[in-house]
Design a protein around this motif. Structure first.
Motif, short mmCIF file in Angstrom:
data_model
loop_
_atom_site.label_atom_id
_atom_site.label_comp_id
_atom_site.label_asym_id
_atom_site.label_seq_id
_atom_site.Cartn_x
_atom_site.Cartn_y
_atom_site.Cartn_z
N GLY A 9 0.79 -1.22 0.00
CA GLY A 9 0.00 0.00 0.00
C GLY A 9 0.82 1.27 0.00
O GLY A 9 0.26 2.37 0.08
N ARG A 10 2.14 1.16 -0.10
CA ARG A 10 3.02 2.34 -0.17
C ARG A 10 3.83 2.28 -1.46
O ARG A 10 4.29 1.22 -1.86
N ALA A 11 4.03 3.42 -2.08
CA ALA A 11 4.76 3.46 -3.35
C ALA A 11 6.26 3.58 -3.15
O ALA A 11 7.04 3.00 -3.90
N SER A 12 6.70 4.36 -2.16
CA SER A 12 8.13 4.56 -1.93
C SER A 12 8.78 3.29 -1.42
O SER A 12 8.18 2.53 -0.66
N ILE A 13 10.02 3.08 -1.83
CA ILE A 13 10.77 1.93 -1.33
C ILE A 13 12.03 2.39 -0.59
O ILE A 13 12.96 1.62 -0.39
N PRO A 138 -7.47 9.83 1.85
CA PRO A 138 -8.26 8.95 2.73
C PRO A 138 -8.59 9.52 4.11
O PRO A 138 -9.69 9.28 4.63
N LEU A 139 -7.68 10.27 4.73
CA LEU A 139 -7.93 10.81 6.07
C LEU A 139 -9.12 11.76 6.11
O LEU A 139 -9.72 11.97 7.16
N THR A 164 -8.46 16.88 -7.76
CA THR A 164 -8.38 15.70 -6.90
C THR A 164 -8.25 14.43 -7.71
O THR A 164 -8.65 14.38 -8.88
N LYS A 165 -7.72 13.38 -7.06
CA LYS A 165 -7.68 12.04 -7.62
C LYS A 165 -8.66 11.13 -6.87
O LYS A 165 -8.58 9.91 -7.00
N SER A 166 -9.54 11.70 -6.09
CA SER A 166 -10.39 10.92 -5.20
C SER A 166 -11.86 11.02 -5.56
O SER A 166 -12.36 12.11 -5.87
N ALA A 167 -12.55 9.90 -5.48
CA ALA A 167 -14.00 9.89 -5.67
C ALA A 167 -14.72 10.41 -4.43
O ALA A 167 -15.94 10.61 -4.46
N LEU A 202 1.58 2.97 -9.08
CA LEU A 202 2.01 4.37 -9.13
C LEU A 202 1.40 5.21 -8.02
O LEU A 202 2.07 6.06 -7.44
N GLU A 203 0.13 5.00 -7.76
CA GLU A 203 -0.64 5.83 -6.83
C GLU A 203 -1.51 4.91 -5.98
O GLU A 203 -2.73 4.85 -6.15
N PRO A 204 -0.90 4.17 -5.04
CA PRO A 204 -1.53 3.01 -4.40
C PRO A 204 -2.80 3.27 -3.62
O PRO A 204 -3.63 2.37 -3.48
N ARG A 205 -2.99 4.47 -3.07
CA ARG A 205 -4.18 4.70 -2.25
C ARG A 205 -5.14 5.72 -2.86
O ARG A 205 -6.04 6.20 -2.19
N ALA A 206 -4.93 6.05 -4.11
CA ALA A 206 -5.87 6.92 -4.82
C ALA A 206 -7.00 6.08 -5.40
O ALA A 206 -6.90 4.85 -5.49
N ALA A 207 -8.09 6.72 -5.78
CA ALA A 207 -9.21 6.00 -6.39
C ALA A 207 -8.77 5.38 -7.71
O ALA A 207 -7.86 5.88 -8.38
N THR A 208 -9.41 4.30 -8.10
CA THR A 208 -9.10 3.68 -9.38
C THR A 208 -9.46 4.64 -10.51
O THR A 208 -10.30 5.54 -10.34
#
Length: 358
Positions: A9-13, A138-139, A164-167, A202-208
């Motif tokens: 669920g995180r993009a950074s490594i 999400p918050l 926004t990238k969120s629904a 690329l954007e793991p917690r954004a809306a599809t």
């Protein structure tokens, strides 16, 4: 070799310390195999932002607004390419995992906004939200800071533009539709790719991507002027989708479209390169070379007007393709201008000012 620092669920490594810090840290294997074990889920840490002001001003000549609000600092969406990641270094945090998991919130944002709008020298102009970090991350479901901000803007007749990238924006359609009917609100949905698998990485917690298109259609049905922002357009990985994204957004109700070429300022360049090597290793150098082709041989060019679109033959080709598809679909260059003449100052105490009665 040690296992990459990967949390579900995180993009950074990686989580390299901020560029202003004097000390650095590095994972070392002590021989017990600890670095090879599966990493536990990385929880989100909420930090109270005690800033005394809410509105940020800018005089950049290549963006169409001079003021913005960011209810959250850091973004749980975790988009690996986010150009706002380096801002976390000013707080003593990393632009990597810290940016995705240490989120500063402004629970008293509505009060601060009311106080700033009530100032004698405040002059109304459209406010932009979502230009740095996403106000509907999400918050927001729990804290509802964005909704409280919109309630103040609706009460005072203040214009607002949202990206926004969120629904989750669908939750506030009741407020936004009423404001839009008065020419006070517009919305852009940001879409990077239509590929669900690529978007998840690329954007793991954004809306599809499909949910964003559905949110765009909901905005249209509610009478809210809405457009699509193809942002960022990533060389090799998503550039071939430009026409498909714009076409899909038009079908969903977008009145206009725009695009931004991938931006990799400061720490973002290394973070994105790490992501490429982990997720698309055979394309990694091809992507970076194409980026340099459009940035004067560098990973990033911060010059005004160049930073949004790039330069050179490749960047010019993207611009031509965008213009052709926009013309074919009859899309406008921008959404209708918002009104500023309906604004009425509040008082800091919550009552309308005397200006309202004059």
């Amino acid at each position: 070799m040690s296992k990459p620092l990967i949390h579900k669920g995180r993009a950074s490594i990686s989580n390299t310390v901020g560029r202003f810090e004097k000390q650095s840290r590095q994972a070392e294997d002590d021989g017990w195999g600890g670095l090879d074990a599966d990493l536990p889920p990385l929880p989100t840490e909420i930090i109270i932002d005690s800033s005394r002001s809410l509105i940020s001003y800018n005089d950049s000549p290549d963006i169409p607004f001079d003021r913005s609000i960011n209810p959250y600092r850091g973004c749980e969406h975790g988009c690996i390419y986010c150009f706002a990641r380096p801002t976390h270094a000013y707080l003593g945090y990393s632009a990597g995992l810290d940016f995705e998991s240490k989120i500063l919130i402004k629970p008293d944002a509505a009060r601060l906004l009311r106080e700033e709008l009530a100032k004698r020298n405040y002059r109304c102009a459209p406010l932009a939200l979502g230009t740095n970090t996403d106000p509907y991350q999400p918050l927001e479901r729990q804290h509802k800071i964005m909704r409280q901000i919109l309630e103040v803007l609706a009460e005072t007749g203040h214009p607002v533009s949202i990206v926004t990238k969120s629904a989750l924006i669908e939750r506030d359609l009741d407020i936004l539709a009423e404001m839009a009917a008065q020419g006070l609100a517009s919305v852009y949905l940001s879409i990077t790719t239509l590929d669900r698998s690529l978007a998840r990485s690329l954007e793991p917690r954004a809306a599809t991507p499909q949910r964003r298109l559905e949110a765009l259609a909901r905005c249209r049905d509610a009478g809210i002027p809405a457009g699509v922002m193809v942002a960022p357009l990533i060389p090799v990985l998503t550039d071939h989708e430009l026409e498909n994204i714009v076409t899909a957004a038009h079908a969903a109700g977008a009145l206009c479209a725009d695009f931004i070429l991938l931006r990799l300022p400061l720490e973002v360049a290394d973070l994105f390169h790490e992501w490429l090597q982990q997720n698309v290793p055979l394309k990694a150098e091809h992507v970076m070379n194409r980026i340099r082709d459009s940035r004067g041989g560098k990973a990033y060019d911060a010059a005004f007007h160049q930073r949004q679109r790039g330069s050179g033959d490749y960047a010019n080709l993207l611009e031509q393709r965008f213009r052709l598809i926009s013309k074919k679909l009859g899309l406008a260059k921008s959404l209708p201008p918002l009104r500023s003449d309906l604004f009425r100052k509040p008082s800091a105490g919550g009552q309308m000012s005397f200006d309202f009665f004059t």
